[in-house]
Design a protein around this motif. Sequence first.
Motif, PDB file in Angstrom:
ATOM      1  N   GLU A  54      81.888  40.167  15.250  1.00 43.16           N
ATOM      2  CA  GLU A  54      82.926  41.186  15.089  1.00 43.16           C
ATOM      3  C   GLU A  54      83.529  41.130  13.678  1.00 43.16           C
ATOM      4  O   GLU A  54      83.762  42.156  13.051  1.00 43.16           O
ATOM      5  CB  GLU A  54      84.018  40.998  16.144  1.00 43.16           C
ATOM      6  CG  GLU A  54      85.098  42.046  16.113  1.00 43.16           C
ATOM      7  CD  GLU A  54      84.571  43.453  16.339  1.00 43.16           C
ATOM      8  OE1 GLU A  54      85.087  44.382  15.688  1.00 43.16           O
ATOM      9  OE2 GLU A  54      83.651  43.624  17.160  1.00 43.16           O
ATOM     10  N   GLU A  55      83.747  39.938  13.181  1.00 40.92           N
ATOM     11  CA  GLU A  55      84.273  39.791  11.815  1.00 40.92           C
ATOM     12  C   GLU A  55      83.270  40.308  10.787  1.00 40.92           C
ATOM     13  O   GLU A  55      83.649  40.925   9.796  1.00 40.92           O
ATOM     14  CB  GLU A  55      84.613  38.330  11.539  1.00 40.92           C
ATOM     15  CG  GLU A  55      85.387  38.136  10.257  1.00 40.92           C
ATOM     16  CD  GLU A  55      85.876  36.713  10.064  1.00 40.92           C
ATOM     17  OE1 GLU A  55      86.249  36.398   8.926  1.00 40.92           O
ATOM     18  OE2 GLU A  55      85.891  35.930  11.025  1.00 40.92           O
TER      19      GLU A  55
ATOM     20  N   PHE B 276      82.473  47.169   7.133  1.00 45.22           N
ATOM     21  CA  PHE B 276      83.287  48.367   6.975  1.00 45.22           C
ATOM     22  C   PHE B 276      84.096  48.299   5.684  1.00 45.22           C
ATOM     23  O   PHE B 276      84.234  49.287   4.971  1.00 45.22           O
ATOM     24  CB  PHE B 276      84.201  48.550   8.184  1.00 45.22           C
ATOM     25  CG  PHE B 276      84.981  49.822   8.140  1.00 45.22           C
ATOM     26  CD1 PHE B 276      84.372  51.029   8.439  1.00 45.22           C
ATOM     27  CD2 PHE B 276      86.321  49.814   7.793  1.00 45.22           C
ATOM     28  CE1 PHE B 276      85.089  52.207   8.384  1.00 45.22           C
ATOM     29  CE2 PHE B 276      87.044  50.979   7.744  1.00 45.22           C
ATOM     30  CZ  PHE B 276      86.429  52.191   8.039  1.00 45.22           C
TER      31      PHE B 276
ATOM     32  N   ARG C  61      75.848  47.676  10.775  1.00 38.12           N
ATOM     33  CA  ARG C  61      77.020  47.762  11.665  1.00 38.12           C
ATOM     34  C   ARG C  61      76.640  48.346  13.017  1.00 38.12           C
ATOM     35  O   ARG C  61      77.066  47.864  14.065  1.00 38.12           O
ATOM     36  CB  ARG C  61      78.118  48.621  11.031  1.00 38.12           C
ATOM     37  CG  ARG C  61      78.963  47.866  10.038  1.00 38.12           C
ATOM     38  CD  ARG C  61      80.098  48.706   9.479  1.00 38.12           C
ATOM     39  NE  ARG C  61      80.979  49.177  10.522  1.00 38.12           N
ATOM     40  CZ  ARG C  61      81.403  50.442  10.633  1.00 38.12           C
ATOM     41  NH1 ARG C  61      81.027  51.347   9.770  1.00 38.12           N
ATOM     42  NH2 ARG C  61      82.223  50.779  11.590  1.00 38.12           N
TER      43      ARG C  61
ATOM     44  N   ARG D  48      81.200  42.752  11.284  1.00 36.98           N
ATOM     45  CA  ARG D  48      81.287  44.223  11.336  1.00 36.98           C
ATOM     46  C   ARG D  48      82.487  44.737  10.550  1.00 36.98           C
ATOM     47  O   ARG D  48      82.396  45.745   9.845  1.00 36.98           O
ATOM     48  CB  ARG D  48      81.357  44.690  12.784  1.00 36.98           C
ATOM     49  CG  ARG D  48      80.013  44.605  13.469  1.00 36.98           C
ATOM     50  CD  ARG D  48      80.024  45.016  14.911  1.00 36.98           C
ATOM     51  NE  ARG D  48      80.710  46.240  15.161  1.00 36.98           N
ATOM     52  CZ  ARG D  48      81.357  46.515  16.302  1.00 36.98           C
ATOM     53  NH1 ARG D  48      81.397  45.631  17.269  1.00 36.98           N
ATOM     54  NH2 ARG D  48      81.954  47.656  16.478  1.00 36.98           N
ATOM     55  N   ARG D  49      83.609  44.019  10.636  1.00 36.82           N
ATOM     56  CA  ARG D  49      84.789  44.426   9.860  1.00 36.82           C
ATOM     57  C   ARG D  49      84.525  44.294   8.361  1.00 36.82           C
ATOM     58  O   ARG D  49      84.931  45.143   7.567  1.00 36.82           O
ATOM     59  CB  ARG D  49      86.000  43.596  10.272  1.00 36.82           C
ATOM     60  CG  ARG D  49      86.598  44.015  11.604  1.00 36.82           C
ATOM     61  CD  ARG D  49      87.973  43.402  11.825  1.00 36.82           C
ATOM     62  NE  ARG D  49      87.981  41.955  11.744  1.00 36.82           N
ATOM     63  CZ  ARG D  49      87.790  41.144  12.782  1.00 36.82           C
ATOM     64  NH1 ARG D  49      87.577  41.644  13.980  1.00 36.82           N
ATOM     65  NH2 ARG D  49      87.824  39.834  12.627  1.00 36.82           N
ATOM     66  N   GLU D  50      83.851  43.218   7.980  1.00 39.93           N
ATOM     67  CA  GLU D  50      83.509  43.029   6.563  1.00 39.93           C
ATOM     68  C   GLU D  50      82.615  44.161   6.054  1.00 39.93           C
ATOM     69  O   GLU D  50      82.786  44.651   4.951  1.00 39.93           O
ATOM     70  CB  GLU D  50      82.794  41.693   6.361  1.00 39.93           C
ATOM     71  CG  GLU D  50      83.684  40.494   6.306  1.00 39.93           C
ATOM     72  CD  GLU D  50      84.458  40.387   4.997  1.00 39.93           C
ATOM     73  OE1 GLU D  50      83.944  40.804   3.939  1.00 39.93           O
ATOM     74  OE2 GLU D  50      85.577  39.876   5.043  1.00 39.93           O
TER      75      GLU D  50
END
Length: 161
Positions: free
Chosen positions: A44-45, A51, A83, A47-49
């Motif tokens: 999840e982290e 983005f 992603r 995926r945030r990176e």
Amino acid sequence: MRVRHAEQAMRGIFALQPEHRAGLDIVDYRLSRIRHLLWNGYHEEARRELFGLRHLAGEAVYLNGERLRRSVDRFLWHCDELRGYLANNEAALIDYGSRYREDMPISSSRAEGCVDETANARMAKSRRMRWSPRGAHRVALVRAAVLDGRLGHNTSFRAAA
């Protein structure tokens, strides 16, 4: 994994020798961090990176001009693809770091190689007797179960139909 595609697209941007590299150096660092996050199970982290890289990569086009536009767009496409892959396969993603620390195998190449060798020997066109695709699949399941220890002397195993 698909991180390699984004890394190669990043190398393509650097090959154009942009004048303002500071933001791109940060993107490159964060991309290597994403590889680390994925290896250690922080999907999840990661995926945030991914983005967050969109803004920094867009700044590279603003600072260096339109000559980087196609390469940056290709990089962003690979990031979006990664992603999407992470979002769609979240349940199947493996924490390789913890498997490595627990001295567990992190690759199935040994089992896959044995199955390929066995199936290729039996399925060769010059052979008179061949397996059906269903039978070959069942042999592959049994062979994999033997190699990873799920099928022992006192264990029953039922192949999926």
